[in-house]
Design a protein around this motif. Structure first.
Motif, PDB file in Angstrom:
ATOM      1  N   ALA A 134     -67.370  41.450  25.282  1.00  0.00           N
ATOM      2  CA  ALA A 134     -66.307  42.030  26.106  1.00  0.00           C
ATOM      3  C   ALA A 134     -65.117  41.062  26.104  1.00  0.00           C
ATOM      4  N   PRO A 135     -63.877  41.582  26.295  1.00  0.00           N
ATOM      5  CA  PRO A 135     -62.687  40.734  26.136  1.00  0.00           C
ATOM      6  C   PRO A 135     -62.690  39.484  27.008  1.00  0.00           C
ATOM      7  N   GLU A 136     -63.269  39.578  28.231  1.00  0.00           N
ATOM      8  CA  GLU A 136     -63.214  38.443  29.150  1.00  0.00           C
ATOM      9  C   GLU A 136     -64.275  37.380  28.877  1.00  0.00           C
ATOM     10  N   VAL A 137     -65.195  37.641  27.935  1.00  0.00           N
ATOM     11  CA  VAL A 137     -66.287  36.693  27.677  1.00  0.00           C
ATOM     12  C   VAL A 137     -65.776  35.547  26.797  1.00  0.00           C
ATOM     13  N   THR A 138     -65.971  34.303  27.296  1.00  0.00           N
ATOM     14  CA  THR A 138     -65.500  33.131  26.545  1.00  0.00           C
ATOM     15  C   THR A 138     -66.633  32.170  26.200  1.00  0.00           C
ATOM     16  N   THR A 139     -67.835  32.406  26.748  1.00  0.00           N
ATOM     17  CA  THR A 139     -68.928  31.440  26.571  1.00  0.00           C
ATOM     18  C   THR A 139     -69.632  31.586  25.230  1.00  0.00           C
ATOM     19  N   VAL A 140     -69.587  32.757  24.638  1.00  0.00           N
ATOM     20  CA  VAL A 140     -70.151  32.960  23.303  1.00  0.00           C
ATOM     21  C   VAL A 140     -69.164  33.797  22.495  1.00  0.00           C
ATOM     22  N   ARG A 141     -69.291  33.732  21.166  1.00  0.00           N
ATOM     23  CA  ARG A 141     -68.395  34.522  20.307  1.00  0.00           C
ATOM     24  C   ARG A 141     -69.198  35.128  19.149  1.00  0.00           C
ATOM     25  N   ALA A 142     -68.618  36.132  18.547  1.00  0.00           N
ATOM     26  CA  ALA A 142     -69.287  36.837  17.454  1.00  0.00           C
ATOM     27  C   ALA A 142     -69.671  35.850  16.357  1.00  0.00           C
ATOM     28  N   GLY A 143     -70.867  36.031  15.819  1.00  0.00           N
ATOM     29  CA  GLY A 143     -71.366  35.188  14.742  1.00  0.00           C
ATOM     30  C   GLY A 143     -72.302  34.098  15.217  1.00  0.00           C
ATOM     31  N   GLN A 144     -72.272  33.778  16.511  1.00  0.00           N
ATOM     32  CA  GLN A 144     -73.154  32.720  17.011  1.00  0.00           C
ATOM     33  C   GLN A 144     -74.588  33.227  17.152  1.00  0.00           C
ATOM     34  N   ARG A 145     -75.544  32.352  16.801  1.00  0.00           N
ATOM     35  CA  ARG A 145     -76.968  32.677  16.993  1.00  0.00           C
ATOM     36  C   ARG A 145     -77.370  32.184  18.382  1.00  0.00           C
ATOM     37  N   VAL A 146     -77.989  33.056  19.146  1.00  0.00           N
ATOM     38  CA  VAL A 146     -78.271  32.766  20.557  1.00  0.00           C
ATOM     39  C   VAL A 146     -79.696  33.196  20.902  1.00  0.00           C
ATOM     40  N   THR A 147     -80.193  32.669  22.014  1.00  0.00           N
ATOM     41  CA  THR A 147     -81.424  33.198  22.596  1.00  0.00           C
ATOM     42  C   THR A 147     -81.130  33.652  24.015  1.00  0.00           C
ATOM     43  N   VAL A 148     -81.970  34.553  24.495  1.00  0.00           N
ATOM     44  CA  VAL A 148     -81.771  35.216  25.787  1.00  0.00           C
ATOM     45  C   VAL A 148     -82.568  34.511  26.872  1.00  0.00           C
ATOM     46  N   GLU A 149     -81.925  34.218  28.004  1.00  0.00           N
ATOM     47  CA  GLU A 149     -82.667  33.840  29.215  1.00  0.00           C
ATOM     48  C   GLU A 149     -82.766  35.125  30.041  1.00  0.00           C
TER      49      GLU A 149
END
Ligand SMILES: [Zn+2]
Ligand SMILES: [Zn+2]
Length: 337
Positions: free
Chosen positions: A68-83
């Motif tokens: 979403a436009p306001e999200v700054t903590t992650v960006r497209a292309g990053q590999r992440v895991t879910v809490e």
């Protein structure tokens, strides 16, 4: 369209529209998703809080595909895991930083709208942790399950130089064993019903393994420890293990309830009072536990080679659940194909 695993009465795969990120959310493409004991319990109607039908998958690694436009903590292309805890962020517990105890807690992949056993999903971006590049995908899938014993050991006040018992050596019991060993436990004795599980625990570093079904199992554990346990991790949480745990911790020890109980048990309250025993519940984890779990994985304390015993394509979800229930596997993962 995309494929999603659901548990209506058995494991099914349905077609659904790939969800777009809502406010504050990220959209992910699933990379791997673990089958958890809580999923197989829920499938059989033996989980106290999770009831089919639901979309499973809370041990998830994915790649961010949109935010979403306001999200700054992650960006497209990053590999992440879910809490996967989905807290309200506003209640007394959330304000105190105890999101795992949120008074309006939801849980991604355990009864919330979406789960991670889907080709695409969306989730609150605040629930994502970027995975370090030196952890491969199967190893990264262990971050969530490993965070459970990390949290439990933190609540116990640590295990360094302490006598530890672990009751039940399924996936969480084995992870607890590895972490307790790495964090300096003096002696670790486990119990398990099957000879195969006991042999595996010994191979994974337990000092001794006792038959959980023996009438004198608690005495045997105390004998193998050479004294009472400072901390007992009950990874089964049924009447027999709770009774054993209190006897092993007598006197002055702490029993940490790590397993998800299927029902109530009775405790010898006079013993608890007179021996100053402590029963400590342990519910999921917090971000700090994810940080520590990632460091333990980077240090090689827990490896995918030891723990991930099968990786199946999403289309074989039913077989993956059967693997997980068979007792022949430790951690079974699903991958998109
Ligand atoms: Zn789980
Ligand atoms: Zn809350």
């Amino acid at each position: 369209m995309m494929r999603v695993v659901v548990l209506p009465a058995g494991v099914r795969i349905v077609e659904a529209k790939a969800p777009d990120p809502g406010p504050g959310e990220a959209q992910l493409r699933m990379v791997v998703a673990g089958v958890c004991g809580s999923d197989t319990h829920a499938l059989r109607g033996r989980h106290p809080n999770v009831h089919p039908p639901y979309a499973p998958g809370h041990e998830v690694v994915g790649v961010v595909t949109a935010v979403a436009p306001e999200v700054t903590t992650v960006r497209a292309g990053q590999r992440v895991t879910v809490e996967p805890d989905l807290p309200c962020w506003e209640c007394k517990q959330c304000r105190a930083g105890r999101q795992n105890l949120c008074e309006r807690l939801g849980f991604f992949g355990c009864g919330s709208e979406q789960g991670g056993m889907a080709e695409m999903f969306t989730i609150d971006a605040r629930r994502l942790h970027v995975v370090p590049d030196d952890l491969d995908d199967p190893t990264a899938a262990l971050i969530e399950p490993l965070s459970t014993p990390v949290h439990a050991i933190r609540l116990a006040g640590g295990v360094r130089d302490r006598a530890v018992a672990i009751l039940g050596v399924g996936t969480i019991g084995l992870l607890t064993l590895k972490v307790a060993r790495a964090l300096g436990a003096r002696r670790i004795v486990v119990t398990a019903r099957s000879a195969k599980s006991r042999a595996r625990a010994l191979a994974f570093g337990a000092d001794a393994a006792v038959d959980a079904t023996a009438p004198d199992a608690a005495d045997q554990v105390r004998a193998e420890l050479g004294e009472s346990a400072d901390v007992v991790f009950d990874c089964v949480a049924e009447q027999p293990t709770v009774t054993q745990a209190l006897a092993i911790a007598d006197k002055g020890g702490t029993v940490v309830v790590v397993g998800v109980p299927a029902g109530d048990v009775t405790v010898p309250l006079a013993l608890l009072q007179d021996s100053q025993l402590r029963i400590q519940g342990s519910a999921t984890y917090l971000p700090e536990d994810y940080v520590d779990a990632m460091e333990l994985l980077r240090a090689g304390v827990v490896t995918a080679a030891d723990f991930v015993t099968a990786v199946r394509p999403l289309g074989e979800a039913a077989a993956a659940f059967a693997d997980a229930e068979s007792g022949d596997h430790i951690k079974v993962l699903l991958a998109p194909r």
